[in-house]
Enzyme design. Structure first.
Site, short mmCIF file in Angstrom:
data_model
loop_
_atom_site.label_atom_id
_atom_site.label_comp_id
_atom_site.label_asym_id
_atom_site.label_seq_id
_atom_site.Cartn_x
_atom_site.Cartn_y
_atom_site.Cartn_z
N TYR A 108 0.83 -1.21 0.00
CA TYR A 108 0.00 0.00 0.00
C TYR A 108 0.87 1.25 0.00
O TYR A 108 1.94 1.27 0.61
CB TYR A 108 -0.87 0.05 1.26
CG TYR A 108 -2.05 -0.87 1.24
CD1 TYR A 108 -3.26 -0.47 0.69
CD2 TYR A 108 -1.96 -2.14 1.80
CE1 TYR A 108 -4.35 -1.32 0.69
CE2 TYR A 108 -3.06 -2.99 1.80
CZ TYR A 108 -4.26 -2.58 1.25
OH TYR A 108 -5.34 -3.40 1.25
N TYR A 147 -0.73 -10.07 0.41
CA TYR A 147 0.35 -9.55 1.26
C TYR A 147 0.30 -10.18 2.65
O TYR A 147 -0.77 -10.54 3.14
CB TYR A 147 0.32 -8.02 1.33
CG TYR A 147 -0.96 -7.41 1.87
CD1 TYR A 147 -1.18 -7.27 3.25
CD2 TYR A 147 -1.94 -6.92 1.01
CE1 TYR A 147 -2.33 -6.69 3.74
CE2 TYR A 147 -3.10 -6.34 1.49
CZ TYR A 147 -3.29 -6.22 2.86
OH TYR A 147 -4.44 -5.65 3.33
N ARG A 157 -3.11 -11.85 3.55
CA ARG A 157 -4.39 -11.43 3.01
C ARG A 157 -4.52 -11.94 1.58
O ARG A 157 -3.60 -11.78 0.78
CB ARG A 157 -4.52 -9.89 2.98
CG ARG A 157 -4.59 -9.15 4.30
CD ARG A 157 -5.65 -9.58 5.28
NE ARG A 157 -6.95 -10.02 4.75
CZ ARG A 157 -7.92 -9.23 4.34
NH1 ARG A 157 -7.79 -7.92 4.37
NH2 ARG A 157 -9.07 -9.72 3.91
N HIS A 160 -7.41 -8.58 -2.58
CA HIS A 160 -8.71 -7.96 -2.26
C HIS A 160 -8.68 -6.48 -2.58
O HIS A 160 -7.62 -5.85 -2.60
CB HIS A 160 -9.05 -8.14 -0.77
CG HIS A 160 -8.08 -7.47 0.14
ND1 HIS A 160 -6.86 -8.01 0.46
CD2 HIS A 160 -8.13 -6.28 0.79
CE1 HIS A 160 -6.21 -7.21 1.28
NE2 HIS A 160 -6.93 -6.13 1.49
N HIS A 162 -10.65 -3.01 -1.17
CA HIS A 162 -11.55 -2.44 -0.16
C HIS A 162 -12.56 -1.52 -0.85
O HIS A 162 -12.20 -0.77 -1.74
CB HIS A 162 -10.76 -1.61 0.85
CG HIS A 162 -9.76 -2.40 1.65
ND1 HIS A 162 -10.06 -2.93 2.88
CD2 HIS A 162 -8.48 -2.74 1.40
CE1 HIS A 162 -8.99 -3.56 3.36
NE2 HIS A 162 -8.01 -3.46 2.49
#
Ligand SMILES: [Fe+3]
Lengths: 242, 199
Positions: A108, A147, A157, A160, A162
């Site tokens: 991110y 990640y 995770r 995905h 959000h």
């Protein structure tokens, strides 16, 4: 204004449990007292509106919006599209949909993310749009990488995106995540597993949609979102007498 | 078998996670330029009618730690109790704001106008309040609560009246700390736990 009726009460059974030891951060961040239930009123049934004029042409194009159209982000190009409906099955037009995600390497763009995968100089990781008159929305983006995250010894995770959706009422406010069909990490993820009903979790898994994939350009994934609906009010007067 | 109900179930929630600011407040996350403007920067514009107030507070987890990563949204009526879009609403009050706990201190600040009381169905009157929605890592479904004010008459408010344990009413009431200034802390769990709403 016409009274569209109170919001249909939330069915909490379909949602994740607030307290789940498998997702360690939830342990100290879940209320221990029951929620106070009440019928909605104006505070929940009204909500902000966002004008089309507020949005830029690249706001829903995560491949190009960070570089202002000068250079594409790295990764598998995908179209994420779907419809925002209410519980009555009606499309929710002109409603705000916002997404955020990791880059193709699973990193991110955030000061708190120190994962060793590199930042992509051409990827910010956020997008926003308004649904059209029928409730449809779309984003052009890249497929985010899986990640690792600090929870249990070796938690990852699944891929995905959000998603935050507004609806027309503050009481419809919803944040969720879209997963990708066929990702084996979904079954191992403690955050996905906060949803205890497997058929409800499956509703967050977007199928590959070849019918909307564009040859030699991008694959499509379909993700519909259902927001709370309204109860009809024709016998409201009788209730007042109780 | 019976006839099927023509009803679609709401999409299940998932936590907003630690990077929610990227999506909802990108400039706070260090991404200032991707959009021309950020949504919900202020609930009021110049010329908003009513008393301008500032509410400051923190959100504490069950261990008493002031959370550094929470994100809030507020929604409220204008000084006369009208919501944006309703007839007669103050055009300078959008009523909507996004704000975040400070990354260093955990404290948030909301600058707005004090809302008026709100008419409900069946002649009910709700005392002045601001609706608050809270998301963060570890919160699996967004939490709703309300900010009321200690210097208003809250005695007949239909929501506060429904709280059986009367000492918990206090968790929804902002305390006046100076002229135009209030403090409203949120406690997620345990002693002094804020009343959260299913509404
Ligand atoms: Fe994530």
């Amino acid at each position: 204004m016409a009274d569209l009726g109170p919001l249909i009460p939330r069915n909490r059974d379909i949602h994740p449990v607030p307290y789940d030891p498998g997702y360690k951060t939830s342990v100290a961040r879940s209320p221990s007292q029951p929620l106070l239930s009440m019928e909605s009123g104006a505070s929940e049934e009204t909500g902000p509106t966002f004008g089309h004029g507020t949005f830029g042409a690249l706001d829903n194009n995560l491949i190009m919006n960070f570089s202002k159209g000068t250079a594409p982000a790295i990764g598998e190009r995908i179209l994420m599209h779907g419809k925002v409906l209410d519980e009555r099955g009606r499309g929710v037009p002109n409603t705000l949909v916002e997404i955020w995600q990791a880059n193709a390497g699973g990193r991110y763009r955030h000061k708190k993310d120190g994962y060793l995968a590199p930042l992509d100089p051409n990827f910010g990781g956020c997008g926003r749009t308004l649904t059209d008159d029928e409730g449809n929305y779309q984003f052009l983006t890249i497929r985010p990488g899986a990640y690792p995250w600090p929870n249990r010894g070796n938690d990852w995770r699944p891929m995905h995106i959000h998603i935050s959706v507004f609806g027309h009422s503050f009481g419809q406010r919803l944040i969720t995540q879209m997963y990708f069909q066929g990702d084996p990490l979904i079954d191992l993820c403690p955050i996905a597993a906060t949803i205890k009903n497997r058929s409800q979790l499956d509703r967050l898994v977007a199928p590959l949609d070849m019918s909307n994939s564009r040859p030699l350009d991008f694959l499509a994934y379909k993700f519909d979102i259902v927001l709370r609906g309204r109860r009809q009010t024709m016998f409201e007067n009788k209730l007042e007498g109780m | 078998m019976v006839q099927p109900l023509d009803i679609h179930e709401e999409t299940p929630s998932q936590t907003a996670g630690p990077y929610v600011h990227i999506g909802l407040m990108p400039s706070f996350a260090g991404i200032p330029d991707v959009y021309e403007n950020q949504l919900g920067e202020s609930p009021i514009a110049d010329g908003a009618k009513g008393e301008v107030i500032e509410i400051v507070g923190s959100i504490y987890d069950g261990t008493g730690w002031a959370m550094r990563d929470a994100l809030f949204e507020s929604w409220q009526a204008d000084a006369s109790g009208k919501f944006a879009g309703q007839d007669g609403a103050d055009p300078n009050v959008s009523g909507y704001c996004r704000f975040a706990a400070d990354g260093e201190t955990g404290e948030y600040t909301l600058k707005t106008v004090k809302p008026g009381s709100i008419a409900g169905r069946g002649g009910q009157v709700h005392a002045p309040h601001i609706s608050l929605w809270i998301v963060a890592r570890g919160i699996n479904i967004g939490l709703q609560t309300r900010i009321y004010f200690e210097d208003e008459d809250n005695s007949n408010d239909p929501l506060l009246s429904r709280i059986e344990q009367r000492q918990r009413v206090d968790t929804l009431i902002a305390k006046k700390t100076a002229y135009g200034k209030y403090r409203f802390d949120v406690r997620l769990q345990g002693e002094g736990e804020t009343v959260f709403l299913d509404i």
